[in-house]
Design an enzyme around this catalytic site. Structure first.
Site, short mmCIF file in Angstrom:
data_model
loop_
_atom_site.label_atom_id
_atom_site.label_comp_id
_atom_site.label_asym_id
_atom_site.label_seq_id
_atom_site.Cartn_x
_atom_site.Cartn_y
_atom_site.Cartn_z
N LYS A 86 1.05 -1.03 -0.32
CA LYS A 86 0.05 0.20 0.04
C LYS A 86 0.67 1.08 0.09
CE LYS A 86 -3.63 2.49 2.73
NZ LYS A 86 -4.36 2.18 4.07
N SER A 161 -10.58 1.65 2.64
CA SER A 161 -9.29 2.86 2.06
C SER A 161 -8.27 1.96 0.88
CB SER A 161 -8.44 3.51 2.67
OG SER A 161 -6.96 2.75 3.43
N SER A 185 -9.93 -0.31 6.21
CA SER A 185 -9.26 -0.31 5.31
C SER A 185 -8.89 -1.27 4.55
CB SER A 185 -8.07 0.55 5.84
OG SER A 185 -9.04 2.02 5.56
#
Lengths: 494, 95
Positions: A86, A161, A185
């Protein structure tokens, strides 16, 4: 153990342990494996949009080093395996943007601890993956860089997210990926993309080098196509870090040792507040079916109540945004990141750099957080939210006196269409309702695929929550369920 | 509690070092007010004497030994500076 044999067809969709065995038995080299994922990424990412920064050259170099280590007889679950990261986790020498214009071009001069651990173990970092800007969002539509699409239906979001980390694994662009989870997330995108996604206990994994959103909630976690993959990646990154004073000094058990243990006598808490009348009926049915599968294998259902559930979203959006407003104060145009042009004085630099480069959702949360912490409102809002947070944690700790785990749906809604909720921030926040509770309480929680909706065949996940530090139990339960079903074998047609 | 007034929105923006165009300021004002009236529900709960939970398991209270260790080199620290000179970050005049 997987009974699947390694084949050179569909390499990129095979389970992590099959690939790892193939590396050790020299059926494939790390270079060939990495190249397969690079080829897949080049083939599909123009449709999926998961990758912000590819790391292909570095990846192949790391693969060659890994191959040397494998030749000399070394092995571990991530040696030679590509991993997506990420873009909120600092990778030395490779741009790390938090999907924000304010960090576009920022090259970290150091690695996050989790990256150091991966590199030491010989993992092959292959790409930096898209997210909602600064991890603020539930759909990946708030990224300041690009949009990501759900490989199961490209008109829908992959969740947020960590939409990029989930979409990349679902699309075969990497076998597993690292993410962070603050209010859901990891878990929500895992549910939206038919993956396993785990957030460990707060303090289990170091946050050093992870771009901070809410420091008392953020945790690094993992995505994979199956339980063993998620567990083996989490294993490598777990453990105390002297750079992170909030990391626990507890020994890290072998997470995969519990895989294969049965669930006889396991008490599953089913909280009534997560299965109210308004819940999407397909999701309710699929999750109840999943619980029934565990019951057929010896588990028992215990109906419980987590009475403060209804206050969780409000609590989360007060304390998380307060912490975020403080953490994001460092982006001021002075030391790194975006600085506005032709600034005339210091205030001009601060105001214009931040206003020009932060996205709308980030500004909204900074404003809310600033309000909540401001003089005259601090007690009524921020402090109050932390008191309710205590009550929410107590609900869980009390429940765990009677049950061994708690199972709920991960998301109240299936993957929604891109653009469906963008004009309705409050509605978007309510989509987090089932995941914020475990974050507030600091508990380990994991989303596991449990089926698809009937018409549009959209993935649905169930969330398993365990007592503090019981990641092994999470994986044990998830694995027992996985062995009875084949959801994790499904592949998105792209 | 009552609404967040437009003046309060301006004050919060100033504290946050954010500036908004007029319509954006109105929009964010109304979004914040919608969220704030939603979070009012926390007042349904009696939290007298409840200790706030800021750190889930209270890890991190002990101090480590006061032993100096290496940190970022100056050149690494300046690597991403929008402007730097003489081993310092350069910003507009303060005074």
């Amino acid at each position: 153990m997987s009974t699947t044999q390694f084949t050179k067809e569909n390499t990129v969709f095979q389970p992590v342990d099959v690939l790892q065995k193939a590396l050790v038995s020299k059926q494939i080299s790390s270079r060939e494996l990495t190249q397969a994922y690079i080829d897949q990424s080049k083939k599909v990412d123009s449709k999926v949009g998961a990758i912000i920064t590819p790391m292909y050259e570095k990846a192949l170099a790391a693969a060659d080093l890994a191959d040397k280590r494998i030749q000399s007889g070394e092995s571990n679950p991530v040696l030679g395996m590509p991993v997506g990261i990420k873009d909120l986790i600092s990778t030395k020498g490779t741009e790390t943007t938090a999907a924000s214009k304010i960090l576009k071009g920022y090259i970290p001069p150091y690695n996050a601890t989790v990256i150091e651990k991966l590199e030491k173990a010989g993992a092959v970092l292959i790409s930096k993956l898209n997210l909602d800007e600064f991890a603020m969002g539930s759909s990946c539509e708030n990224s300041g860089i690009q949009k990501t699409y759900n490989p199961w239906d490209l008109s829908r979001t992959p969740g947020g997210s960590l939409g990029g980390s989930a979409a990349a694994v679902a699309a075969g662009e990497c076998p597993f990926s690292l993410g962070t989870d603050t209010g859901g997330s990891i878990r929500q995108p895992a549910s939206f993309c038919n993956l396993v996604g785990v957030k460990p206990t707060y303090g289990r994994v170091s946050r050093y080098g992870v771009i901070a959103f809410a420091s008392s909630l953020d945790q690094v976690g993992t995505f994979a196509r199956d339980i063993r993959g998620a567990a083996s990646l989490l294993q490598v990154i777990s453990g105390e870090d002297l750079h992170d004073s909030t990391s626990a000094s507890l020994a890290v058990p072998d997470y995969t040792a519990s895989l294969g243990k049965d669930v006889k006598g396991l008490k599953i808490g089913v909280p009534k507040e997560y299965f109210l009348e308004g819940l999407n009926s397909e999701i309710g049915t699929l999750v109840h079916n999943a619980i029934d599968t565990l019951v057929k294998n010896g588990a028992q259902i215990v109906e419980i109540s987590l009475p403060h559930t209804d206050y969780a979203v409000a609590t989360y959006y007060l304390c998380a945004t307060a912490e975020a407003s403080s953490n994001l104060a460092r982006y001021d145009g002075a030391h790194y990141g975006y600085r506005a042009d032709n600034v005339t004085n210091l205030n001009d630099m601060y105001f214009r750099s931040r206003s020009e480069a932060f996205g709308e959702e980030v500004k909204r949360r900074i404003m809310l957080g600033t309000f909540v912490l401001s003089a005259g409102y601090y007690d009524a809002y921020y402090l109050k939210s932390l008191q309710v947070r205590r009550l929410i944690q107590q609900d869980f700790l009390n429940a765990f006196k009677a049950v061994d785990c708690i199972i709920t749906p991960t998301s109240p809604i299936p993957p929604f269409k891109i653009g469906e909720l963008t004009d309705d921030p409050l509605h978007m926040y309510l989509a987090d309702i089932f995941t914020v509770t475990a974050s507030l309480a600091g508990l380990p929680a994991m989303s596991v695929p449990c089926g698809f909706t009937a018409g549009s065949k959209l993935p649905v996940g169930m969330q398993i929550i365990c007592p503090p530090w019981q990641e092994e139990r999470l994986f044990q339960i998830g694995y027992a369920y996985e062995q009875e079903t084949s959801w994790t074998k499904e592949i998105a047609a792209l | 509690m009552s609404e967040i007034s437009p003046e309060m929105i301006k004050k919060i923006a100033s504290l946050a070092r954010l500036s908004f165009a007029d319509e954006d300021e109105k929009k964010i004002g109304s979004q914040l007010n919608e969220i704030v009236s939603y979070v009012e529900k926390l007042n349904e709960l009696d939290t007298k004497d409840i200790i706030p939970l800021g750190n889930p398991f209270d890890i991190g209270k002990e101090l480590r030994a006061d032993v100096p260790v290496e940190s970022l080199s100056t050149s690494d620290a300046l690597m991403n500076a929008p402007l730097s000179k003489f081993d310092h970050f350069v910003v507009p005049k303060v005074i």
